[in-house]
Design an enzyme around this catalytic site. Structure first.
Site, PDB file in Angstrom:
ATOM      1  N   GLY A  39       5.158  -0.727   3.896  1.00 13.28           N
ATOM      2  CA  GLY A  39       5.656  -2.016   4.359  1.00 13.28           C
ATOM      3  C   GLY A  39       5.567  -3.046   3.239  1.00 13.28           C
ATOM      4  N   TYR A  48       0.860  -1.181   0.000  1.00 19.16           N
ATOM      5  CA  TYR A  48       0.000   0.000   0.000  1.00 19.16           C
ATOM      6  C   TYR A  48       0.898   1.233   0.000  1.00 19.16           C
ATOM      7  N   GLU A  52      -1.678   4.852  10.018  1.00 19.51           N
ATOM      8  CA  GLU A  52      -3.152   4.915   9.946  1.00 19.51           C
ATOM      9  C   GLU A  52      -3.675   6.179  10.641  1.00 19.51           C
ATOM     10  N   GLN A  59       2.744  -0.292  43.079  1.00 18.45           N
ATOM     11  CA  GLN A  59       2.805  -1.257  41.973  1.00 18.45           C
ATOM     12  C   GLN A  59       1.377  -1.521  41.460  1.00 18.45           C
ATOM     13  N   GLN A 114       1.183   4.828  -0.204  1.00 20.51           N
ATOM     14  CA  GLN A 114       0.532   6.127  -0.103  1.00 20.51           C
ATOM     15  C   GLN A 114       1.548   7.179   0.344  1.00 20.51           C
ATOM     16  N   THR A 115       2.093   7.009   1.562  1.00 20.26           N
ATOM     17  CA  THR A 115       2.987   8.014   2.152  1.00 20.26           C
ATOM     18  C   THR A 115       4.207   8.301   1.275  1.00 20.26           C
ATOM     19  N   GLY A 148      15.055  -3.455  36.969  1.00 19.40           N
ATOM     20  CA  GLY A 148      16.188  -3.624  36.071  1.00 19.40           C
ATOM     21  C   GLY A 148      15.963  -4.706  35.025  1.00 19.40           C
ATOM     22  N   SER A 161       0.666  12.655   6.825  1.00 17.01           N
ATOM     23  CA  SER A 161      -0.655  13.014   7.339  1.00 17.01           C
ATOM     24  C   SER A 161      -1.512  13.672   6.266  1.00 17.01           C
ATOM     25  N   ARG A 166      -0.094   1.308  39.455  1.00 15.66           N
ATOM     26  CA  ARG A 166       0.429   1.456  38.096  1.00 15.66           C
ATOM     27  C   ARG A 166      -0.024   0.289  37.221  1.00 15.66           C
TER      28      ARG A 166
HETATM   29  C1  LIG Z   1       6.171   1.540  10.913  1.00 12.94           C
HETATM   30  C2  LIG Z   1       5.445   2.341   9.875  1.00 12.94           C
HETATM   31  C3  LIG Z   1       4.775   1.693   8.851  1.00 12.94           C
HETATM   32  C4  LIG Z   1       4.140   2.417   7.851  1.00 12.94           C
HETATM   33  N1  LIG Z   1       3.524   1.737   6.828  1.00 12.94           N
HETATM   34  C5  LIG Z   1       2.987   2.458   5.795  1.00 12.94           C
HETATM   35  C6  LIG Z   1       2.435   1.787   4.648  1.00 12.94           C
HETATM   36  O1  LIG Z   1       2.407   0.556   4.566  1.00 12.94           O
HETATM   37  N2  LIG Z   1       1.954   2.543   3.620  1.00 12.94           N
HETATM   38  C7  LIG Z   1       1.966   3.902   3.668  1.00 12.94           C
HETATM   39  O2  LIG Z   1       1.520   4.533   2.720  1.00 12.94           O
HETATM   40  N3  LIG Z   1       2.465   4.578   4.744  1.00 12.94           N
HETATM   41  C8  LIG Z   1       2.992   3.885   5.801  1.00 12.94           C
HETATM   42  N4  LIG Z   1       3.511   4.556   6.898  1.00 12.94           N
HETATM   43  C9  LIG Z   1       3.513   6.025   6.943  1.00 12.94           C
HETATM   44  C10 LIG Z   1       2.509   6.582   7.941  1.00 12.94           C
HETATM   45  O3  LIG Z   1       1.211   6.387   7.481  1.00 12.94           O
HETATM   46  C11 LIG Z   1       2.816   8.066   8.201  1.00 12.94           C
HETATM   47  O4  LIG Z   1       4.063   8.134   8.830  1.00 12.94           O
HETATM   48  C12 LIG Z   1       1.761   8.677   9.076  1.00 12.94           C
HETATM   49  O5  LIG Z   1       0.622   8.893   8.309  1.00 12.94           O
HETATM   50  C13 LIG Z   1       2.187   9.994   9.741  1.00 12.94           C
HETATM   51  O6  LIG Z   1       2.483  10.927   8.764  1.00 12.94           O
HETATM   52  P1  LIG Z   1       3.853  11.733   8.801  1.00 12.94           P
HETATM   53  O7  LIG Z   1       4.947  10.789   9.010  1.00 12.94           O
HETATM   54  O8  LIG Z   1       3.849  12.586   7.604  1.00 12.94           O
HETATM   55  O9  LIG Z   1       3.742  12.666  10.094  1.00 12.94           O
HETATM   56  P2  LIG Z   1       3.646  14.279  10.105  1.00 12.94           P
HETATM   57  O10 LIG Z   1       2.341  14.679   9.587  1.00 12.94           O
HETATM   58  O11 LIG Z   1       4.852  14.833   9.465  1.00 12.94           O
HETATM   59  O12 LIG Z   1       3.712  14.504  11.668  1.00 12.94           O
HETATM   60  C14 LIG Z   1       4.705  15.295  12.319  1.00 12.94           C
HETATM   61  C15 LIG Z   1       4.059  16.055  13.451  1.00 12.94           C
HETATM   62  O13 LIG Z   1       3.187  17.052  12.914  1.00 12.94           O
HETATM   63  C16 LIG Z   1       1.937  17.012  13.542  1.00 12.94           C
HETATM   64  N5  LIG Z   1       0.904  17.444  12.593  1.00 12.94           N
HETATM   65  C17 LIG Z   1       0.803  17.134  11.279  1.00 12.94           C
HETATM   66  N6  LIG Z   1      -0.294  17.710  10.757  1.00 12.94           N
HETATM   67  C18 LIG Z   1      -0.896  18.397  11.747  1.00 12.94           C
HETATM   68  C19 LIG Z   1      -2.081  19.198  11.844  1.00 12.94           C
HETATM   69  N7  LIG Z   1      -2.860  19.402  10.783  1.00 12.94           N
HETATM   70  N8  LIG Z   1      -2.406  19.730  13.035  1.00 12.94           N
HETATM   71  C20 LIG Z   1      -1.640  19.521  14.110  1.00 12.94           C
HETATM   72  N9  LIG Z   1      -0.518  18.785  14.080  1.00 12.94           N
HETATM   73  C21 LIG Z   1      -0.146  18.228  12.918  1.00 12.94           C
HETATM   74  C22 LIG Z   1       1.768  15.586  13.995  1.00 12.94           C
HETATM   75  O14 LIG Z   1       0.900  15.518  15.101  1.00 12.94           O
HETATM   76  C23 LIG Z   1       3.193  15.197  14.370  1.00 12.94           C
HETATM   77  O15 LIG Z   1       3.433  15.565  15.691  1.00 12.94           O
HETATM   78  C24 LIG Z   1       4.146   3.828   7.907  1.00 12.94           C
HETATM   79  C25 LIG Z   1       4.789   4.484   8.961  1.00 12.94           C
HETATM   80  C26 LIG Z   1       5.442   3.766   9.948  1.00 12.94           C
HETATM   81  C27 LIG Z   1       6.144   4.499  11.055  1.00 12.94           C
HETATM   82  C1  LIG Z   2      21.318  -0.417  32.518  1.00 11.86           C
HETATM   83  C2  LIG Z   2      21.524  -0.773  33.956  1.00 11.86           C
HETATM   84  C3  LIG Z   2      22.770  -0.613  34.527  1.00 11.86           C
HETATM   85  C4  LIG Z   2      23.007  -0.988  35.856  1.00 11.86           C
HETATM   86  N1  LIG Z   2      24.264  -0.868  36.369  1.00 11.86           N
HETATM   87  C5  LIG Z   2      24.520  -1.349  37.637  1.00 11.86           C
HETATM   88  C6  LIG Z   2      25.820  -1.340  38.181  1.00 11.86           C
HETATM   89  O1  LIG Z   2      26.781  -0.882  37.532  1.00 11.86           O
HETATM   90  N2  LIG Z   2      26.036  -1.871  39.413  1.00 11.86           N
HETATM   91  C7  LIG Z   2      25.010  -2.380  40.148  1.00 11.86           C
HETATM   92  O2  LIG Z   2      25.244  -2.839  41.247  1.00 11.86           O
HETATM   93  N3  LIG Z   2      23.734  -2.392  39.670  1.00 11.86           N
HETATM   94  C8  LIG Z   2      23.460  -1.890  38.432  1.00 11.86           C
HETATM   95  N4  LIG Z   2      22.179  -1.922  37.933  1.00 11.86           N
HETATM   96  C9  LIG Z   2      21.091  -2.469  38.758  1.00 11.86           C
HETATM   97  C10 LIG Z   2      20.135  -1.394  39.257  1.00 11.86           C
HETATM   98  O3  LIG Z   2      20.741  -0.635  40.234  1.00 11.86           O
HETATM   99  C11 LIG Z   2      18.838  -2.044  39.761  1.00 11.86           C
HETATM  100  O4  LIG Z   2      18.212  -2.626  38.657  1.00 11.86           O
HETATM  101  C12 LIG Z   2      17.927  -1.017  40.405  1.00 11.86           C
HETATM  102  O5  LIG Z   2      18.416  -0.694  41.644  1.00 11.86           O
HETATM  103  C13 LIG Z   2      16.472  -1.484  40.541  1.00 11.86           C
HETATM  104  O6  LIG Z   2      16.406  -2.610  41.302  1.00 11.86           O
HETATM  105  P1  LIG Z   2      15.618  -3.904  40.841  1.00 11.86           P
HETATM  106  O7  LIG Z   2      16.044  -4.199  39.456  1.00 11.86           O
HETATM  107  O8  LIG Z   2      15.809  -4.901  41.888  1.00 11.86           O
HETATM  108  O9  LIG Z   2      14.104  -3.453  40.809  1.00 11.86           O
HETATM  109  P2  LIG Z   2      12.943  -4.043  41.771  1.00 11.86           P
HETATM  110  O10 LIG Z   2      13.152  -3.530  43.130  1.00 11.86           O
HETATM  111  O11 LIG Z   2      12.800  -5.480  41.560  1.00 11.86           O
HETATM  112  O12 LIG Z   2      11.693  -3.280  41.139  1.00 11.86           O
HETATM  113  C14 LIG Z   2      10.553  -3.950  40.577  1.00 11.86           C
HETATM  114  C15 LIG Z   2       9.315  -3.135  40.912  1.00 11.86           C
HETATM  115  O13 LIG Z   2       9.083  -3.207  42.321  1.00 11.86           O
HETATM  116  C16 LIG Z   2       8.822  -1.935  42.840  1.00 11.86           C
HETATM  117  N5  LIG Z   2       9.295  -1.879  44.238  1.00 11.86           N
HETATM  118  C17 LIG Z   2      10.420  -2.435  44.742  1.00 11.86           C
HETATM  119  N6  LIG Z   2      10.486  -2.175  46.055  1.00 11.86           N
HETATM  120  C18 LIG Z   2       9.407  -1.435  46.397  1.00 11.86           C
HETATM  121  C19 LIG Z   2       8.920  -0.836  47.603  1.00 11.86           C
HETATM  122  N7  LIG Z   2       9.581  -0.965  48.727  1.00 11.86           N
HETATM  123  N8  LIG Z   2       7.770  -0.137  47.556  1.00 11.86           N
HETATM  124  C20 LIG Z   2       7.096   0.013  46.422  1.00 11.86           C
HETATM  125  N9  LIG Z   2       7.502  -0.540  45.246  1.00 11.86           N
HETATM  126  C21 LIG Z   2       8.650  -1.246  45.227  1.00 11.86           C
HETATM  127  C22 LIG Z   2       9.595  -0.989  41.933  1.00 11.86           C
HETATM  128  O14 LIG Z   2       9.018   0.304  41.949  1.00 11.86           O
HETATM  129  C23 LIG Z   2       9.442  -1.662  40.577  1.00 11.86           C
HETATM  130  O15 LIG Z   2       8.251  -1.221  39.973  1.00 11.86           O
HETATM  131  C24 LIG Z   2      21.944  -1.514  36.615  1.00 11.86           C
HETATM  132  C25 LIG Z   2      20.673  -1.647  36.040  1.00 11.86           C
HETATM  133  C26 LIG Z   2      20.450  -1.280  34.730  1.00 11.86           C
HETATM  134  C27 LIG Z   2      19.084  -1.451  34.139  1.00 11.86           C
END
Ligand SMILES: Cc1cc2nc3c(=O)[nH]c(=O)nc-3n(C[C@H](O)[C@H](O)[C@H](O)COP(=O)(O)OP(=O)(O)OC[C@H]3O[C@@H](n4cnc5c(N)ncnc54)[C@H](O)[C@@H]3O)c2cc1C
Ligand SMILES: Cc1cc2nc3c(=O)[nH]c(=O)nc-3n(C[C@H](O)[C@H](O)[C@H](O)COP(=O)(O)OP(=O)(O)OC[C@H]3O[C@@H](n4cnc5c(N)ncnc54)[C@H](O)[C@@H]3O)c2cc1C
Lengths: 664, 664
Positions: B177, B135, B424, B330, B137-138, B401, B144, B333
């Site tokens: 696509g 399809y 779309e 938790q 179009q774009t 994490g 848009s 959310r």
């Molecule tokens: C994964 C993927 C698959 C796709 N597959 C297809 C496909 O199979 N065939 C095809 O034809 N197309 C395809 N598309 C294209 C897709 O349909 C367009 O990207 C989409 O319609 C959004 O248009 P745009 O990219 O021009 O966004 P833009 O219009 O450039 O949007 C940019 C910003 O401007 C804002 N904006 C634009 N107009 C207005 C307005 N009048 N008022 C307020 N805000 C506005 C928007 O909100 C947005 O924040 C695909 C896109 C993606 C990402």
């Molecule tokens: C890219 C990346 C790099 C990192 N690098 C390091 C590093 O270099 N060294 C290192 O030691 N660690 C590292 N970490 C680990 C990181 O510090 C832990 O992932 C982080 O502290 C969160 O802990 P968790 O994964 O156990 O989350 P969890 O505690 O398992 O969280 C899961 C969910 O439980 C909720 N939750 C947990 N406890 C409570 C509570 N008491 N009350 C309410 N909600 C709760 C959280 O909000 C969350 O939604 C890294 C992690 C990432 C993603």
């Protein structure tokens, strides 16, 4: 089209001096000059090329990280860069790497928790990178709850050694950056056990790999934890796992500044106060807030420039179409993020000051403000990283379809940024710490204990609980006192309401658990107040440069009034403002958008980002987007051949209706 | 640990019959049985393996897509699957592919816009996949704004052909696509020009590639647009670019159901009403809403199971820690997202009915309800896709994490899902269409024209503008009439306020542009009302099964009260409810969370997802998370060798301080 500035019209529209704003953004002329020089250095060095990152396999990507790090260290030595310059260099290379943890966590941990003797020994090795270290705290089963870590460090008085051991699978270290493939050493957090008693979590320096051939030492199992989110992004980092099978280390590799174990195995807490660790936390979190403003401003820069290039709808009689940045919906999504980037920048600057203040007070043994400083940095880390992660994705959506291309720069920026919401404290867990502190502060209000620092406003509870906003016309919302009072009243009333509801429970902890969701909202209200108030405070400083202050003023009130609209329920339900006043705030917000519009491109130019750093076809400085999108597309390996690999085996049989006999 | 159900306790807690809920979720026993059977078929077929997707290069990934598609088509033929079964098969294979566009856009476009003759010719080829279509179009410069497309189709009466041409670089087709590497044909949208006059955008069937050797036909340039967001994800699809250099096609390849061009080049609109295209749009968007509930439920399933497995904090005396699903934050959310998944499911079901209704009315030449149906589907597409994209990322964060690991399933789900917010119809642009319709409806309120369908409530404007909620205690919020009235009053008052503000402008269009942001909010309020009201309507149906209705009831009110809290500013500023009533709604919400808690795991089991489909270590049915995380990690190519590739060149010189002489 090459060489033409497609955004020149936008730049000519600006009503302020961009060069002056660059200094304000950077923090000082010196900071600007260093950043500017180092950014250009990185951009002009082919080793730091990164536009091909999405096309590398994990192994190639990781190898490129090793190369970039080595090359960077070489340049640092050759050019005799100082610490500030070296830090900027690593920043602009913009590829997560073991060095981030080495310099950002391993070295500070030793500085903060090591004795002078330990510092002398280990830092001299670490500073020259004769050893490379990581920070091994998190385990497979425990992240947020550090006190629940399972790894043990049992003192053996017979040999004067600690035995480091991983008793269960969930006790495996899991996540530490730089651990998987690189680090020779680690600061390992483990339960200290001596004389049969568990003294809780302490840090130990443990060697992991041979300095000869880099193979893991005996009884150590270590490796990479696998692919993470996104393409490129954080996959350049070797986050690792680590298991110890009774690994022995000398007793003096326990970090002993805060407590020690004697030759006899006696546990001795030192007289250094525990609050010391807060200093390091304030430091680390201040860098995270600064990073938030970097990441958000980068996304906003891309989305703003592209929104000025992109035209859609509104043409009459074949005329030119409307720039999408002129649509009020686009402004209403984009400009608050632009304002947030500036807001986070200034609150980050303030946190840097706070860190100095905290350090001085620690030196003078004044611990009174530490809990407040600690809560405030926890809250600001949470607030700014959440807003930045969401903001980057919003910027991507603002770019329409093209934002979904990797070469827009936004998908990778998002993937690499989002873990900031999780590491260094899960953002929800952190807000709950803030909430605990707020509840304590409210509880002490009558007691004569005066709230300090960012909670000082709570001292005016009597007034803030009954005041009503005096706003009568839209412009009244540009008055700093009016805005501050509304945010203060909202934050205080939410905290007080939570405290009241808590008091209805017999068991305080049970009440706290029941009201968690409300408590988080109160904590967020408090943190938003901090950001707004620091932005307003910034405006009270002496800021020179043509038109600069006016622009910052507009951004400040966009930030505040956008928050007010977003959290209107808070402001109305606590009776801080009336619906009529809320509607006036919205009118004022719209008018501010109109004032920012002609300055938008210049306001993102002020970030002074190179095209190398942005790594975004949509965010190019010259706005020459469309031809460059084509150039990028042609580089994809899928375009190596016109007829794709797989056609003979998997497409031709479909089209020729020969599937029955095809071997698939 | 293998073979043990670590979530058995959770499953035993459930207060309803999961098997019955599965039927409700699927829509019917038949739908359940088909889905269940096909999902198992896919899961057990090694060709459909996908757990290694993150480790494939773009080329390997794309080739695996071709293989899976061919194998699927073969299985469809071998097993004589009917259309419904074949659709489910493609769904559960869960890898974006050219077939999605062939069946989802190319075939429907011909069905909707082709004459009977054209359908006969092209559909018989397409149905057997003797041709594969996309399809187109774009364009690079227009998405848009479809009316702004630049590609031309100029009729040449000399040869009875259309000349398809790409006049500028921005006129290149960009995004379709399946275009990049696979499609043999495309429906190309272009400006129809005949006799020197431009008749606007029309669709044309154009052959792109040779059916012999798959090479592009002369004067056609086509290729892939490059890497997109994420790892794996949508990179399995060949989104493409396409340029025509005066390519000729026979006149009868213009899709002529709605208008045609005669042999002489005369443009003749047919008597088939234009509204017909609305029918197709309702159809396509209904599938998008259904997809939203699929994607969101999948993320929620992972996050819910893992939240029940994950324990953190709260242990006393070495006891077992608290499951994180027990923390109110938790729940606050997660459960609204669980409720949203169900809500979107039911509104999707209703949209299916709406499509039938629209089709019947079209057949009976009754066009009265079409604009309303069109606005409503546009709004629901926007609402559900935005909420789903945000919801997936929230689920990822809920996993701490480990959610950041690719093998959690959430990063790829997010990356593959987010473009639904853009394609779309960009979600903001769609809400503005809804807003235009609402403003029209409000303007006609006094005129005797009765609002229909989802806008029927506007007919009760007099009441809704002045009513006040009668809620006095928390349980009053479980009354459907009370909830509906609050949502209706809010939506109506917001629309009426917008209309009033619009009327202050001399130029209506200028006013509309100025108020865009408010208008979007009014449109969203209207769409949320639709979802809430369809959930409530669902509850009024005859739903059997032990405890099933009770659970759905809880979820319905969680959805509504969560929205009420999130958009509290709307409800309070329009005086629909009081702060006191809002606080009671919150109390009720908390109590509903407590009721859902023991049923949470069973409520996601009801989606009946296989582990293959989820592709998530954290979301495994058996909850055996930790050992499997290790297994996954060990598969990473970085773990092929203990000492990483690059050590000799880039690490050793650093550690041995031999950088000066190293070649990097
Ligand atoms: C994964 C993927 C698959 C796709 N597959 C297809 C496909 O199979 N065939 C095809 O034809 N197309 C395809 N598309 C294209 C897709 O349909 C367009 O990207 C989409 O319609 C959004 O248009 P745009 O990219 O021009 O966004 P833009 O219009 O450039 O949007 C940019 C910003 O401007 C804002 N904006 C634009 N107009 C207005 C307005 N009048 N008022 C307020 N805000 C506005 C928007 O909100 C947005 O924040 C695909 C896109 C993606 C990402
Ligand atoms: C890219 C990346 C790099 C990192 N690098 C390091 C590093 O270099 N060294 C290192 O030691 N660690 C590292 N970490 C680990 C990181 O510090 C832990 O992932 C982080 O502290 C969160 O802990 P968790 O994964 O156990 O989350 P969890 O505690 O398992 O969280 C899961 C969910 O439980 C909720 N939750 C947990 N406890 C409570 C509570 N008491 N009350 C309410 N909600 C709760 C959280 O909000 C969350 O939604 C890294 C992690 C990432 C993603």
């Amino acid at each position: 089209m090459e060489g033409i500035d497609h955004l020149a019209d936008e730049r000519n529209k600006a009503e302020f001096d961009v060069e002056d704003m660059k200094i304000v953004w950077a923090g000082s002329r010196h900071a600007f000059e260093v950043s500017d020089r180092i950014a250009r250095l990185v951009a002009s060095d082919p080793v730091f090329e990164k536009s091909n990152r999405a096309r590398l396999s994990r192994k190639e990507l990781f190898k490129s990280t090793l190369r970039k790090c080595a090359h960077a260290f070489k340049r640092i030595i050759e050019l005799r860069l100082n610490e500030e310059e070296a830090g900027r260099l690593r920043h602009f290379i913009d590829q997560p790497a073991y060095v981030d943890l080495h310099w950002g966590m391993f070295v500070p941990a030793i500085k903060g928790q090591g004795t002078e003797e330990q510092q002398k020994k280990w830092l001299s090795l670490a500073n020259k990178m004769q050893i490379i270290g990581c920070y091994a705290q998190t385990e497979l089963g425990h992240g947020s709850n550090v006190q629940g870590l399972e790894t043990t460090a049992t003192f053996d008085p017979k040999t004067d050694e600690f035995v480091i051991h991983t008793p269960t699978q969930t006790a495996s270290k899991w996540w530490p950056g730089g651990l998987g493939k690189v680090s020779t050493h680690a600061v390992v957090y483990a339960r200290l056990i001596t004389n049969g008693k568990d003294y809780g979590i302490h840090g130990f320096i443990v060697q992991l790999r041979s300095l000869e051939d880099h193979s893991p030492l005996p009884n150590i199992t270590v490796g990479d934890i696998g692919t993470k989110m996104g393409n490129g992004a954080y996959n350049s980092m070797d986050n690792g796992f680590l298991m110890f099978d009774h690994v022995r280390i000398p007793r003096d590799q326990m970090l002993m500044r805060l407590s020690k174990v004697t030759r006899e195995g006696e546990y001795v807490p030192s007289d250094v106060p525990k609050q010391l660790v807060y200093g390091t936390m304030v430091y680390v979190r201040q860098t995270i807030v600064a990073d938030a403003s970097n990441a958000l401003s980068r996304a906003v820069c891309i989305a703003t420039r592209y929104s000025a290039v992109r035209r859609q709808f509104g043409a009459h009689n074949g005329g030119i179409e409307t720039q999408v940045i002129d649509y009020k919906t686009q402004q209403n999504r984009l400009f608050p993020l632009l304002a947030s980037a500036y807001a986070f920048r200034f609150v980050g600057e303030w946190l840097k000051w706070l860190y100095t203040d905290v350090t001085e007070r620690l030196a003078a043994s004044d611990f009174a403000t530490l809990p407040e400083a600690h809560a405030c940095t926890a809250g600001l880390k949470s607030l700014t990283t959440t807003a930045t992660a969401d903001g980057i994705e919003e910027c991507r959506k603002l770019c329409g379809g093209h934002g979904y291309l990797w070469c827009s720069g936004l998908p990778e920026l998002f993937a690499v940024y989002v873990p900031a919401c999780t590491y260094e404290g899960d953002n929800v867990v952190l807000q709950l710490q803030v909430a605990r502190f707020l509840m304590k502060t409210v509880a002490q209000l009558g007691s004569g204990k005066v709230p300090v620092g960012t909670t000082a406003y709570m001292g005016r509870a009597a007034h803030l609980l009954q005041c009503r906003s005096g706003v009568q016309k839209a412009e009244d919302w540009l008055n700093p006192d009016v805005v501050l009072e509304a945010f203060e009243a909202r934050a205080l009333r939410m905290a007080v309401t939570c405290a009241k509801n808590l008091s209805k429970f017999e068991n305080q902890e049970q009440g706290f658990q029941e009201l968690l969701a409300d408590l988080v909202e109160a904590a967020i209200a408090h943190c938003q107040l901090i950001v707004v108030s620091k932005f307003i405070a910034k405006l009270e400083q002496d800021i020179g440069g043509k038109g600069v202050k006016k622009q910052l003023n507009n951004l400040c009130y966009i930030y505040a009034l956008y928050l007010l609209h977003k959290h209107l329920g808070d402001f109305l339900s606590t009776n801080c403002i009336t619906p009529k006043q809320a509607s006036l705030a919205n009118d004022q917000l719209r008018s501010l958008y109109t004032q920012v519009r002609p300055n938008a491109v210049a306001l993102v130019d002020a970030f002074n980002y190179t095209d190398h750093y942005l790594n975004s076809v949509l965010g190019r400085y010259d706005g020459n987007v469309y031809p460059k999108l084509f150039e990028e597309a042609l580089k994809d390996p899928l375009n190596d051949s016109v007829v794709p690999d797989g056609y003979q085996e998997y497409l031709r049989p479909v089209l020729q209706q020969q599937l029955r006999t095809a071997r698939l």
